[in-house]
Enzyme design. Structure first.
Site, mmCIF file in Angstrom:
data_model
loop_
_atom_site.group_PDB
_atom_site.id
_atom_site.type_symbol
_atom_site.label_atom_id
_atom_site.label_comp_id
_atom_site.label_asym_id
_atom_site.label_seq_id
_atom_site.Cartn_x
_atom_site.Cartn_y
_atom_site.Cartn_z
ATOM 1 C CG HIS A 77 -1.958 -8.441 -0.257
ATOM 2 N ND1 HIS A 77 -1.455 -7.221 0.101
ATOM 3 C CD2 HIS A 77 -3.338 -8.288 -0.551
ATOM 4 C CE1 HIS A 77 -2.256 -6.377 -0.022
ATOM 5 N NE2 HIS A 77 -3.272 -6.920 -0.602
ATOM 6 C CE1 TYR A 125 -3.258 -2.773 0.363
ATOM 7 C CE2 TYR A 125 -3.824 -2.102 2.645
ATOM 8 C CZ TYR A 125 -4.159 -2.956 1.378
ATOM 9 O OH TYR A 125 -5.138 -4.007 1.400
HETATM 10 P P1 NDP Z 1 -14.154 0.819 1.235
HETATM 11 O O1 NDP Z 1 -14.975 -0.280 1.111
HETATM 12 O O2 NDP Z 1 -13.592 0.794 2.657
HETATM 13 O O3 NDP Z 1 -14.435 2.318 1.059
HETATM 14 C C1 NDP Z 1 -13.526 3.397 1.037
HETATM 15 C C2 NDP Z 1 -14.437 4.627 0.614
HETATM 16 O O4 NDP Z 1 -15.425 4.834 1.538
HETATM 17 C C3 NDP Z 1 -13.463 5.794 0.539
HETATM 18 O O5 NDP Z 1 -13.744 6.673 -0.734
HETATM 19 C C4 NDP Z 1 -13.893 6.593 1.745
HETATM 20 O O6 NDP Z 1 -13.863 7.891 1.480
HETATM 21 C C5 NDP Z 1 -15.518 6.387 1.807
HETATM 22 N N1 NDP Z 1 -16.005 6.270 3.003
HETATM 23 C C6 NDP Z 1 -15.604 5.993 4.229
HETATM 24 N N2 NDP Z 1 -16.376 6.024 5.114
HETATM 25 C C7 NDP Z 1 -17.419 6.658 4.778
HETATM 26 C C8 NDP Z 1 -18.626 7.341 5.373
HETATM 27 N N3 NDP Z 1 -18.848 7.252 6.607
HETATM 28 N N4 NDP Z 1 -19.350 8.102 4.523
HETATM 29 C C9 NDP Z 1 -19.160 8.159 3.258
HETATM 30 N N5 NDP Z 1 -17.986 7.706 2.707
HETATM 31 C C10 NDP Z 1 -17.240 6.935 3.389
HETATM 32 O O7 NDP Z 1 -12.447 0.725 0.574
HETATM 33 P P2 NDP Z 1 -11.460 -0.277 0.480
HETATM 34 O O8 NDP Z 1 -11.300 -0.865 -1.136
HETATM 35 O O9 NDP Z 1 -10.278 0.626 0.729
HETATM 36 O O10 NDP Z 1 -11.212 -1.252 1.557
HETATM 37 C C11 NDP Z 1 -11.211 -1.282 2.715
HETATM 38 C C12 NDP Z 1 -9.786 -1.610 3.250
HETATM 39 O O11 NDP Z 1 -9.528 -2.997 2.976
HETATM 40 C C13 NDP Z 1 -8.600 -0.886 2.612
HETATM 41 O O12 NDP Z 1 -8.084 0.115 2.773
HETATM 42 C C14 NDP Z 1 -7.475 -2.090 2.906
HETATM 43 O O13 NDP Z 1 -7.071 -2.067 4.290
HETATM 44 C C15 NDP Z 1 -8.449 -3.534 2.454
HETATM 45 N N6 NDP Z 1 -8.187 -4.274 1.303
HETATM 46 C C16 NDP Z 1 -7.757 -5.262 1.066
HETATM 47 C C17 NDP Z 1 -7.665 -6.027 0.216
HETATM 48 C C18 NDP Z 1 -6.892 -7.246 0.025
HETATM 49 O O14 NDP Z 1 -6.449 -7.856 -1.034
HETATM 50 N N7 NDP Z 1 -6.552 -7.986 1.040
HETATM 51 C C19 NDP Z 1 -7.999 -5.277 -1.160
HETATM 52 C C20 NDP Z 1 -8.832 -4.182 -0.791
HETATM 53 C C21 NDP Z 1 -8.803 -3.510 0.168
HETATM 54 P P3 NDP Z 1 -13.312 9.018 2.696
HETATM 55 O O15 NDP Z 1 -11.656 8.459 2.901
HETATM 56 O O16 NDP Z 1 -13.305 10.299 2.022
HETATM 57 O O17 NDP Z 1 -13.970 8.914 3.889
#
Ligand code: NDP
Length: 316
Positions: A117, A57
């Site tokens: 991962h 990341y």
């Molecule tokens: P999420 O499904 O957590 O969504 C993130 C988005 O939601 C951002 O744009 C954020 O914007 C927005 N958001 C968060 N809270 C709110 C809220 N209360 N109201 C409105 N918008 C909101 O996305 P990810 O795909 O990043 O998944 C989460 C985590 O999972 C990753 O960060 C990572 O740690 C993990 N992951 C692991 C993977 C793997 O292969 N193991 C693959 C993908 C993700 P803002 O920042 O402006 O709040």
């Protein structure tokens, strides 16, 4: 109206260690990386005690800066936090190197959880950096299970440095092979999971084998598209909480971990309410994705793990 914090819900891993069910996700598009430090600080001050990151990341350094300040300010101690990182498939044959780099960037001396991962192996170039061809990772011909076997050895050798090990992006056939060929059950399998992709079979299989399923992209990833699902909006209204709180409680109320991501410090500082969703409501949320499945994270290399390509334009 709910006043309890969902952040205080803890689950016991199959090695006896307890961990908060909700983690702060820290994958972010590159332009948002400088916001990660303040986000982590705000989240911990708001009650988050579990942080999910990964070597790939490129946010571990910012998290490390936040941790150093939180420790110096006396907000929390290292042992109050549960910190997860992951080994990218370019390090498939040398996870120790990846773990040491992550520890250095994070500025800590142990990890609560290390995940493989992806069940894949990628080639590295002569400098040991990921080899890319046309911007894509190049598959190596090694066996992905080697990484898991090496993680088992590393954890056995130094269980203070690596407290728990798990996997990510494993499907049922991959878990079946792991369970058949090795003698350590992963504590966690982190996969994409939300009401549009409820992964009912994988969740059931994992539960039967003592593996906690951890939901990534619980809001549907960038832009949080799942906040708009009618069923989520209806439940948010019923419980007087935000749609994000419904989507996150869908997991913590079902005995799963979830790693929602945000860099909105103001929102993170407010914590997260607990929502007492009923068994029928949890089933209806599952049913949404059984009827209308959609996957948001589907990089081209996922094809070899057997992932369906429902939404190619939204990959990362
Ligand atoms: P999420 O499904 O957590 O969504 C993130 C988005 O939601 C951002 O744009 C954020 O914007 C927005 N958001 C968060 N809270 C709110 C809220 N209360 N109201 C409105 N918008 C909101 O996305 P990810 O795909 O990043 O998944 C989460 C985590 O999972 C990753 O960060 C990572 O740690 C993990 N992951 C692991 C993977 C793997 O292969 N193991 C693959 C993908 C993700 P803002 O920042 O402006 O709040």
């Amino acid at each position: 109206m709910s006043t309890e914090s969902a952040l205080s819900i803890k689950l016991k891993l199959n090695n006896g260690i307890e961990a908060p069910a909700i983690a702060l996700g820290t994958y972010n598009p590159k332009e948002l990386h400088p916001k990660v430090k303040d986000a982590v600080k705000a989240a911990v001050k708001g009650g988050y005690r579990h942080i999910d990151t990964a070597w790939v990341y490129d946010t571990e350094t910012y998290i490390g800066e936040a941790l150093a300040e939180l420790f110096a300010e006396g907000v929390v101690k290292r042992e109050d936090l549960f910190i997860t990182t992951k080994v990218w498939p370019t390090h498939w044959n040398d996870p120790a190197k990846s773990i040491d780099e992550s520890l250095k960037r994070l500025g800590i001396d142990y990890l609560d959880l290390v995940l493989q991962h992806w069940p894949l192996t990628f080639k590295v170039d002569a400098d040991g950096k990921p080899l890319l061809k046309d911007g894509k990772y190049v598959a190596d011909d090694g066996d992905y299970l080697v990484t898991w076997k090496k993680l088992i050895e590393l954890q056995k050798k130094d269980s203070k440095k690596i407290r728990s090990i798990g996997v990510s992006n494993y499907t049922v056939p991959y878990l079946e092979r792991l369970l058949k060929e090795t003698d350590v059950v992963p504590v966690v399998n982190q996969v994409e999971l939300h009401p549009s992709l409820p992964q009912v079979e994988l969740v059931k299989f994992s539960k039967e084998h003592g593996i906690i399923t951890e939901a990534y992209s619980p809001l549907g990833s960038s832009g949080a598209p799942l906040l708009k699902l009618p069923i989520v909006k209806t439940l948010a209204k019923k419980y007087d909480v935000s749609p994000a709180e419904v989507l996150i409680n869908y997991h913590s109320q079902s005995g799963r971990f979830a790693a929602p991501r945000s860099v909105n410090a103001e929102r993170l500082a407010k914590g997260l309410k607990s929502v007492p969703l009923t068994a029928d409501e949890l089933k209806s949320l599952d049913q949404e994705g059984i009827d209308h499945p959609k996957r948001y994270i589907n990089p081209s290399f996922a094809r070899s793990v057997g992932y369906e390509h429902w939404n190619e334009e939204l990959v990362h």
